[in-house]
Enzyme design. Structure first.
Site, PDB file in Angstrom:
ATOM      1  CG  HIS A   1      -7.246  -3.939   0.629  1.00 49.29           C
ATOM      2  ND1 HIS A   1      -6.954  -4.074   1.968  1.00 49.29           N
ATOM      3  CD2 HIS A   1      -6.982  -2.636   0.306  1.00 49.29           C
ATOM      4  CE1 HIS A   1      -6.547  -2.905   2.444  1.00 49.29           C
ATOM      5  NE2 HIS A   1      -6.551  -2.015   1.449  1.00 49.29           N
TER       6      HIS A   1
ATOM      7  CG  HIS B   1      -4.733  -4.212   5.539  1.00 50.09           C
ATOM      8  ND1 HIS B   1      -5.898  -4.906   5.815  1.00 50.09           N
ATOM      9  CD2 HIS B   1      -5.038  -2.912   5.710  1.00 50.09           C
ATOM     10  CE1 HIS B   1      -6.847  -4.051   6.131  1.00 50.09           C
ATOM     11  NE2 HIS B   1      -6.353  -2.836   6.071  1.00 50.09           N
TER      12      HIS B   1
ATOM     13  CG  ASP C   1      -2.827   3.668   4.848  1.00 50.10           C
ATOM     14  OD1 ASP C   1      -3.694   2.763   4.850  1.00 50.10           O
ATOM     15  OD2 ASP C   1      -2.388   4.182   5.886  1.00 50.10           O
TER      16      ASP C   1
ATOM     17  CG  HIS D   1      -8.831   2.529   0.479  1.00 47.54           C
ATOM     18  ND1 HIS D   1      -9.614   1.435   0.784  1.00 47.54           N
ATOM     19  CD2 HIS D   1      -7.565   2.197   0.840  1.00 47.54           C
ATOM     20  CE1 HIS D   1      -8.851   0.483   1.311  1.00 47.54           C
ATOM     21  NE2 HIS D   1      -7.606   0.933   1.357  1.00 47.54           N
TER      22      HIS D   1
END
Length: 386
Positions: free
Chosen positions: A11, A86, A181, A183
């Site tokens: 991320h 994302h 995906d 976490h």
């Protein structure tokens, strides 16, 4: 034997809590994984999706990624990756750009062989499109095979993708499935196949309390071994407060005094009874004690005597009045008026709003200070590199 680092959900670019320091933390965590990979001389780094937090990362995040990936190329360690939810899967991806720079390889159904193990990729696929998948892969003569994918698969919690069906319909017998995906790191076995989530490399939410890290996966003589390696990340201090009937803000402050919060992200969770807790006072107190930032989650149902006057005579006017009360910038008010303009054709609304936003971004980019360069004021798109 083939030994790889399995990571994902990095991320990059996530400005968590609107903090530039947290944005840097996500890049630092990813860099730690790469440094470990070079030091351990692994055969590959496998990334299971969500390299970036946003589909349109800033130029600073892209340049940071390039700097982090270069040591892998210099050490001749391939970076094998797929696309997560994302990042989306339409058109070209940033991963494709890194591939043209020799910094990454995008895994797909053709497979990428690393010594005696072939790694296949299955990008994130929306739930509505999964029935159309055929799970056909180019078969390999390698001793081991592994599928790298992104999604919430069975047999893990919150699953909406049936891994039994994927494995059953696939023309390749996988020894391992390396996932992203979820976490939270976890490992299970489905039939003869080992299935594992590597977890995220930084805490993307306050619910992620466990230490962060990645997986080390070894393929050797028909066996698969999965181990866990932690990485150093910024401290999160979780202060859980159960208020008694006469407790309030000062009691919460006392609980904070008991903890070392220096340079940490402090998450205060309030439950129980007691008086009203003022989040701003608690957050200010945490900051005064040296926390990077403090956030308060009051999970109690707080009753209020405040009366709210509601009128349905002119809902559009009520919304306009509320927007004015919020003190938004003039551009925001213009956009709200455009969306609500009954005389403007629906087909023209999108273009009008887009033009207004572009005008604002162009204005901000031209007046950006040295401390906040133009690339921060405007998200980067793939076209900027074409």
């Amino acid at each position: 034997m083939v030994r790889v680092i399995h990571t994902g959900d990095t991320h990059l670019g996530y400005r968590q809590y609107h903090s530039p320091e947290r944005r840097q933390d996500f890049l630092d965590a990813f860099e730690s994984v790469v440094e470990d990979a070079v030091a351990a001389d692994v055969d590959a780094v496998v990334h299971a999706g969500d390299l970036y937090h946003d589909r349109r990362p800033g130029l600073r995040d892209i340049l940071g990624t390039i700097d982090v990936l270069r040591p892998l190329r210099e050490a001749d360690i391939p970076f094998l990756a797929i696309v997560g939810n994302h990042e989306g899967t339409r058109d070209a991806q940033w991963l494709d750009l890194f591939e043209t720079l020799g910094l990454a390889e995008r895994l797909d159904e053709t497979g990428r062989r690393v010594d005696d193990t072939t790694f296949y990729g299955l990008d994130y696929v929306p739930e509505s499109k999964r029935p159309d998948l055929d799970y056909e892969f180019v078969e390999s003569e390698a001793e081991h095979t592994a599928l790298v994918s992104h999604g919430l698969f069975t047999p893990f919690a919150h699953a909406n993708w049936n891994l039994d069906s994927v494995l059953g319909e696939s023309n390749v017998d996988f020894d391992a499935v390396l996932l992203g995906d979820n976490h939270a790191a976890d490992t299970a076995q489905v039939g003869d196949t080992w299935v594992t989530y590597c977890g995220s490399t930084e805490r993307a939410s306050a619910s992620e309390r466990d230490p962060r890290g990645y997986n080390v996966v070894e393929f050797d003589d028909g066996d698969v071994a999965i181990s866990r390696k932690g990485i150093e990340t910024r401290d999160f201090v979780f202060v859980d407060v159960d208020l008694g009937s006469e407790d309030g803000t000062e009691y919460v402050r006392e609980r904070l005094r008991e903890r070392d919060v220096e340079d940490a992200v402090v998450v205060v969770t309030v439950e129980g009874d007691g008086d009203t807790v003022t989040p701003a006072d608690v957050e200010r107190f945490g900051d005064e004690r040296g926390a990077l930032l403090t956030r308060v989650n009051d999970r109690r149902e707080v009753e209020t005597d405040e009366e709210v006057e509601v009128s349905f005579a002119d809902p559009d006017e009520a919304v306009r009045e509320r927007v004015r009360d919020l003190g938004l910038r003039e551009a925001s008010l213009d956009i709200d008026d455009t969306v609500r303009d009954g005389d403007l054709a629906d087909s023209n609304v999108r273009e009008r709003v887009k033009q207004r936003v572009e005008d604002v971004l162009d204005g901000e980019a031209s007046t950006a200070s040295d401390d906040e360069p133009a690339e921060q004021a405007q998200a980067t798109t793939m076209e900027d590199f074409s």
